[in-house]
Structure formats: C-alpha cells, structure tokens
Design an enzyme around this catalytic site. Sequence first.
Site, short mmCIF file in Angstrom:
data_model
loop_
_atom_site.label_atom_id
_atom_site.label_comp_id
_atom_site.label_asym_id
_atom_site.label_seq_id
_atom_site.Cartn_x
_atom_site.Cartn_y
_atom_site.Cartn_z
N HIS A 10 38.86 6.92 72.78
CA HIS A 10 38.01 7.31 71.65
C HIS A 10 36.62 6.71 71.82
O HIS A 10 36.42 5.80 72.62
CB HIS A 10 38.57 6.73 70.34
CG HIS A 10 39.95 7.15 70.01
ND1 HIS A 10 40.23 8.18 69.15
CD2 HIS A 10 41.15 6.64 70.39
CE1 HIS A 10 41.54 8.30 69.02
NE2 HIS A 10 42.12 7.38 69.76
N TYR A 39 42.60 1.15 66.37
CA TYR A 39 42.70 1.15 67.83
C TYR A 39 43.32 -0.16 68.29
O TYR A 39 43.18 -1.19 67.64
CB TYR A 39 41.32 1.30 68.47
CG TYR A 39 40.50 2.42 67.92
CD1 TYR A 39 40.86 3.74 68.12
CD2 TYR A 39 39.35 2.15 67.18
CE1 TYR A 39 40.09 4.78 67.61
CE2 TYR A 39 38.58 3.19 66.66
CZ TYR A 39 38.96 4.49 66.87
OH TYR A 39 38.21 5.51 66.36
N HIS A 115 40.49 11.78 72.82
CA HIS A 115 40.92 12.20 71.48
C HIS A 115 40.77 13.71 71.31
O HIS A 115 41.64 14.38 70.75
CB HIS A 115 40.13 11.44 70.42
CG HIS A 115 40.63 11.61 69.04
ND1 HIS A 115 39.87 11.32 67.94
CD2 HIS A 115 41.82 12.05 68.55
CE1 HIS A 115 40.58 11.56 66.84
NE2 HIS A 115 41.75 12.02 67.19
N LYS A 135 36.89 17.31 67.33
CA LYS A 135 35.84 16.30 67.51
C LYS A 135 35.42 16.33 68.97
O LYS A 135 36.18 16.77 69.83
CB LYS A 135 36.37 14.89 67.19
CG LYS A 135 36.84 14.69 65.79
CD LYS A 135 37.35 13.27 65.63
CE LYS A 135 37.73 13.02 64.18
NZ LYS A 135 38.09 11.63 63.96
N CYS A 137 34.80 13.51 70.50
CA CYS A 137 35.26 12.18 70.92
C CYS A 137 36.24 12.30 72.08
O CYS A 137 37.20 13.06 71.97
CB CYS A 137 35.90 11.51 69.71
SG CYS A 137 36.76 9.98 70.04
#
Length: 150
Positions: A10, A39, A115, A135, A137
């Site tokens: 991420h 995380y 991610h 996303k 990410c």
Amino acid sequence: MREINLIVIHCTATRSDQPFTQANLERSHRERGFNGIGYHYYIRRDGSIKSTRPLDKVGAHARGYNAHSIGICYEGGLNALGKPADTRTEWQRHSLRVLLLTLLRDYPGCKIVGHRDLSPDLDGDGVIESHEWLKSCPSFDAGKEYSSLK
C-alpha cells in the site's frame, strides 16, 4: 499463528512533498474506526521500517483479504500536485525489497500484490485492468516488480 498467503503493498496516498509520520498514520486509522494502524509495517521516506501491528494480529488494510495477509505501506504515493505517482525513494525501494525477502523466508509461497490488484474484475476477463482499480494504491505495479522474488 495465522496462515499467511498474501502480502499486500500500500501507499499512504499522501503528497511526496509533505511528511506523513507514523503518528499521522495512527491518527488517520483511528479516525476511520480502526484499533490502531491497520498495516503490519510502515516504510518512511528515509527507508526506516516501522513495525506497526504484530504479524499474529489480523490487519485492517484490504477488506476481504486481511485474515491471510500481511499489509505493508510506504509513505507517499502522490506527487507534489496530488496525483498518483511512484514516489518511493531509493531508501524505500531498498527497505521494501529487504522486508519482502525476509517475509518470504518466513512465509514461503506468498503472493505479492498491490492494493489496487485486489479490485474486482468488473469485465470478468481474469485481469484487473487500470480502469477497474478502486484505488491507484500503491501507485506502481507491485506484482510485476516483485514477481521474481522467491
């Protein structure tokens, strides 16, 4: 101990010209209702690796995948204009590679993904394409970059 078969990369989705400390990350996740940082590891711009959640504790970083994954986040992911970009520093790149190699020794056979690669395959063709990402990410192709790690 949890069964781990996935490592998810991420980014904080913060601008490269603005620091985002571990305390900032903690506050951000608590504001979203998490019990601390979701995380397992956080990699700062200087390459320092912060252990932010015990590996035996389920993460809060990728809905539907947390039970069997490890979450790693790096500081950054947006350029100075706020657009998704691979902003990893040389130190972050090095630290992320070393961390992944270490984790793969302890959890052999894990798949490494970004991610964004966990987004739904909307057209059902078996490939998560950029137009399907929920996303951006982590703002780089983690699966491709780390596919040779064993």
